[in-house]
Write a protein that holds these residues in place. Structure first.
Motif, PDB file in Angstrom:
ATOM      1  N   PRO A 197       1.027  -5.866  20.926  1.00 16.15           N
ATOM      2  CA  PRO A 197       2.457  -6.321  20.650  1.00 16.15           C
ATOM      3  C   PRO A 197       3.529  -5.104  20.199  1.00 16.15           C
ATOM      4  CG  PRO A 197       1.323  -6.525  18.416  1.00 16.15           C
ATOM      5  CD  PRO A 197       0.257  -5.940  19.490  1.00 16.15           C
ATOM      6  N   TRP A 198       3.050  -3.875  20.390  1.00 17.73           N
ATOM      7  CA  TRP A 198       3.633  -2.628  19.971  1.00 17.73           C
ATOM      8  C   TRP A 198       4.307  -2.013  21.038  1.00 17.73           C
ATOM      9  CZ3 TRP A 198       4.391  -2.572  14.804  1.00 17.73           C
ATOM     10  CH2 TRP A 198       3.433  -3.029  14.036  1.00 17.73           C
ATOM     11  N   ARG A 199       5.352  -1.101  20.931  1.00 21.43           N
ATOM     12  CA  ARG A 199       5.942  -0.110  21.713  1.00 21.43           C
ATOM     13  C   ARG A 199       6.082   1.087  20.678  1.00 21.43           C
ATOM     14  NH1 ARG A 199       7.742   1.048  26.262  1.00 21.43           N
ATOM     15  NH2 ARG A 199       7.960  -1.011  27.081  1.00 21.43           N
ATOM     16  N   TYR A 200       5.752   2.074  21.317  1.00 21.81           N
ATOM     17  CA  TYR A 200       5.439   3.330  20.631  1.00 21.81           C
ATOM     18  C   TYR A 200       6.327   4.589  21.515  1.00 21.81           C
ATOM     19  CZ  TYR A 200       3.964   7.885  18.731  1.00 21.81           C
ATOM     20  OH  TYR A 200       3.982   9.259  18.766  1.00 21.81           O
ATOM     21  N   VAL A 201       7.190   5.189  20.932  1.00 22.84           N
ATOM     22  CA  VAL A 201       7.981   6.182  21.857  1.00 22.84           C
ATOM     23  C   VAL A 201       8.043   7.559  21.129  1.00 22.84           C
ATOM     24  CG1 VAL A 201      10.315   6.838  22.907  1.00 22.84           C
ATOM     25  CG2 VAL A 201       9.598   4.417  22.404  1.00 22.84           C
ATOM     26  N   ALA A 251      19.898   5.531  29.895  1.00 22.18           N
ATOM     27  CA  ALA A 251      20.084   6.663  29.523  1.00 22.18           C
ATOM     28  C   ALA A 251      18.829   7.564  29.279  1.00 22.18           C
ATOM     29  CB  ALA A 251      20.677   6.600  28.195  1.00 22.18           C
ATOM     30  N   PRO A 252      19.105   9.025  29.512  1.00 17.68           N
ATOM     31  CA  PRO A 252      17.937   9.636  29.821  1.00 17.68           C
ATOM     32  C   PRO A 252      17.158   9.883  28.481  1.00 17.68           C
ATOM     33  CG  PRO A 252      19.823  10.693  30.600  1.00 17.68           C
ATOM     34  CD  PRO A 252      20.273   9.622  30.050  1.00 17.68           C
ATOM     35  N   GLY A 253      15.845   9.598  28.493  1.00 17.17           N
ATOM     36  CA  GLY A 253      15.005   9.723  27.331  1.00 17.17           C
ATOM     37  C   GLY A 253      14.627   8.495  26.609  1.00 17.17           C
ATOM     38  N   ILE A 254      15.237   7.616  26.987  1.00 19.13           N
ATOM     39  CA  ILE A 254      15.021   6.224  26.320  1.00 19.13           C
ATOM     40  C   ILE A 254      14.129   5.270  27.026  1.00 19.13           C
ATOM     41  CG2 ILE A 254      16.293   3.980  25.821  1.00 19.13           C
ATOM     42  CD1 ILE A 254      19.012   5.660  25.531  1.00 19.13           C
ATOM     43  N   CYS A 255      13.167   4.856  26.093  1.00 17.63           N
ATOM     44  CA  CYS A 255      12.067   4.304  26.565  1.00 17.63           C
ATOM     45  C   CYS A 255      11.934   2.908  25.839  1.00 17.63           C
ATOM     46  CB  CYS A 255      10.809   5.027  26.309  1.00 17.63           C
ATOM     47  SG  CYS A 255      10.369   6.195  27.232  1.00 17.63           S
ATOM     48  N   SER A 256      13.065   2.048  26.101  1.00 14.50           N
ATOM     49  CA  SER A 256      12.949   0.563  25.350  1.00 14.50           C
ATOM     50  C   SER A 256      12.512  -0.336  26.387  1.00 14.50           C
ATOM     51  CB  SER A 256      14.369   0.339  24.836  1.00 14.50           C
ATOM     52  OG  SER A 256      15.050  -0.222  26.060  1.00 14.50           O
ATOM     53  N   VAL A 275      10.760  13.016  14.849  1.00 14.00           N
ATOM     54  CA  VAL A 275      11.527  11.527  15.244  1.00 14.00           C
ATOM     55  C   VAL A 275      10.731  10.710  16.321  1.00 14.00           C
ATOM     56  CG1 VAL A 275      13.565  10.924  16.488  1.00 14.00           C
ATOM     57  CG2 VAL A 275      13.761  13.023  15.086  1.00 14.00           C
ATOM     58  N   GLY A 276      10.588   9.462  16.013  1.00 11.51           N
ATOM     59  CA  GLY A 276       9.774   8.507  16.957  1.00 11.51           C
ATOM     60  C   GLY A 276      10.308   7.304  16.845  1.00 11.51           C
ATOM     61  N   GLU A 277       9.678   6.389  17.572  1.00  6.94           N
ATOM     62  CA  GLU A 277      10.023   4.879  17.603  1.00  6.94           C
ATOM     63  C   GLU A 277       8.660   4.000  17.500  1.00  6.94           C
ATOM     64  OE1 GLU A 277      13.551   3.630  20.042  1.00  6.94           O
ATOM     65  OE2 GLU A 277      13.581   5.729  20.459  1.00  6.94           O
ATOM     66  N   LEU A 278       8.832   2.938  16.536  1.00  8.42           N
ATOM     67  CA  LEU A 278       7.575   2.004  16.536  1.00  8.42           C
ATOM     68  C   LEU A 278       8.407   0.549  16.511  1.00  8.42           C
ATOM     69  CD1 LEU A 278       4.540   1.492  16.649  1.00  8.42           C
ATOM     70  CD2 LEU A 278       4.708   1.505  14.372  1.00  8.42           C
ATOM     71  N   TYR A 279       8.144  -0.253  17.502  1.00  9.41           N
ATOM     72  CA  TYR A 279       8.568  -1.699  17.258  1.00  9.41           C
ATOM     73  C   TYR A 279       7.723  -2.687  17.481  1.00  9.41           C
ATOM     74  CZ  TYR A 279      12.780   0.988  17.972  1.00  9.41           C
ATOM     75  OH  TYR A 279      13.975   1.854  17.908  1.00  9.41           O
ATOM     76  N   HIS A 280       7.444  -3.697  16.999  1.00 12.50           N
ATOM     77  CA  HIS A 280       6.578  -4.945  17.034  1.00 12.50           C
ATOM     78  C   HIS A 280       7.538  -5.805  18.028  1.00 12.50           C
ATOM     79  CE1 HIS A 280       4.173  -8.358  16.579  1.00 12.50           C
ATOM     80  NE2 HIS A 280       3.460  -7.525  15.974  1.00 12.50           N
ATOM     81  N   ILE A 281       7.139  -5.726  19.109  1.00 12.44           N
ATOM     82  CA  ILE A 281       7.901  -6.388  20.166  1.00 12.44           C
ATOM     83  C   ILE A 281       8.150  -8.030  20.248  1.00 12.44           C
ATOM     84  CG2 ILE A 281       8.066  -6.850  22.843  1.00 12.44           C
ATOM     85  CD1 ILE A 281       9.149  -3.965  21.869  1.00 12.44           C
ATOM     86  N   GLU A 282       6.844  -8.473  19.747  1.00  6.14           N
ATOM     87  CA  GLU A 282       6.967  -9.797  19.638  1.00  6.14           C
ATOM     88  C   GLU A 282       7.774 -10.236  18.315  1.00  6.14           C
ATOM     89  OE1 GLU A 282       2.621 -10.764  19.150  1.00  6.14           O
ATOM     90  OE2 GLU A 282       2.405 -10.276  21.342  1.00  6.14           O
ATOM     91  N   ARG A 283       7.956  -9.738  17.352  1.00  3.35           N
ATOM     92  CA  ARG A 283       8.764  -9.966  16.093  1.00  3.35           C
ATOM     93  C   ARG A 283      10.006  -9.268  16.272  1.00  3.35           C
ATOM     94  NH1 ARG A 283       4.891  -7.588  11.928  1.00  3.35           N
ATOM     95  NH2 ARG A 283       3.365  -8.445  12.563  1.00  3.35           N
ATOM     96  N   ASP A 284      10.266  -8.268  17.015  1.00  6.51           N
ATOM     97  CA  ASP A 284      11.386  -7.513  17.141  1.00  6.51           C
ATOM     98  C   ASP A 284      11.654  -7.257  18.649  1.00  6.51           C
ATOM     99  OD1 ASP A 284      13.890  -6.231  16.641  1.00  6.51           O
ATOM    100  OD2 ASP A 284      12.580  -4.371  16.051  1.00  6.51           O
TER     101      ASP A 284
END
Length: 167
Positions: free
Chosen positions: A119-123, A34-39, A135-144
């Motif tokens: 280990p991070w993804r930041y959007v 989807a547009p704008g999604i950076c997962s 509005v933003g996103e931060l995920y610890h990819i190894e744990r999540d």
């Protein structure tokens, strides 16, 4: 590969299986990107190389980008370095040296910017997209790895958000 082998060209041909971006393929109930999604599901793509003389079956967890294809092919073919591009030569990964290529991998589109580091993804989303809201996103990819727990507004992770903004 069979075609190249039948014609005696396999041992002098580089084969690359690659994609420009992923798609959700019904992950999270979404049929496509989807547009704008950076997962991670969209940004992480297949990058499989078959290079004459390189050991088969190697896997690397290093951060690489699509723009690395050109410099790598040039290097593998003995051509001059492409010093005018942001891409990096990945041939050391192909030949068994797992030294890091870059500290940050970038994904950009019109509605968001994403980086992977450690280990991070930041959007990052432009404030105008959400009527001035942060509005933003931060995920610890190894744990999540499924990116279900957004840590962007979590007080315990504001140092990481600040670091990501700087990167």
């Amino acid at each position: 590969v069979d075609h190249l082998e039948e014609r005696g060209e396999l041992d002098r041909t580089i084969v690359i299986y690659h994609s420009d971006h992923g798609a959700y393929s019904t992950w999270f109930g979404l049929p496509e990107k989807a547009p704008g999604i950076c997962s991670e599901r969209v940004c992480r793509v297949p990058f499989v190389w078959r290079v004459p003389g390189a050991a088969a079956g190697r896997v690397s967890g290093q951060l690489v980008e699509n723009i690395d294809v050109g410099p790598t092919i040039a290097s593998l073919c003995g051509l001059p370095a492409m010093d005018w591009t942001d891409g990096r030569d990945l041939s050391h990964l192909i030949h068994g040296d797992d030294a890091p290529v870059r500290e940050v991998a970038v994904t950009e589109n019109a509605w968001s910017r994403s980086i992977r580091f450690g280990p991070w993804r930041y959007v990052h989303y432009p404030h105008a997209m959400f009527e001035g809201q942060d509005v933003g996103e931060l995920y610890h990819i190894e744990r999540d790895p499924m990116e279900r727990k957004n840590l962007y507004h979590d007080p315990a992770h504001q140092d990481t958000v600040h670091e990501a903004r700087g990167r």
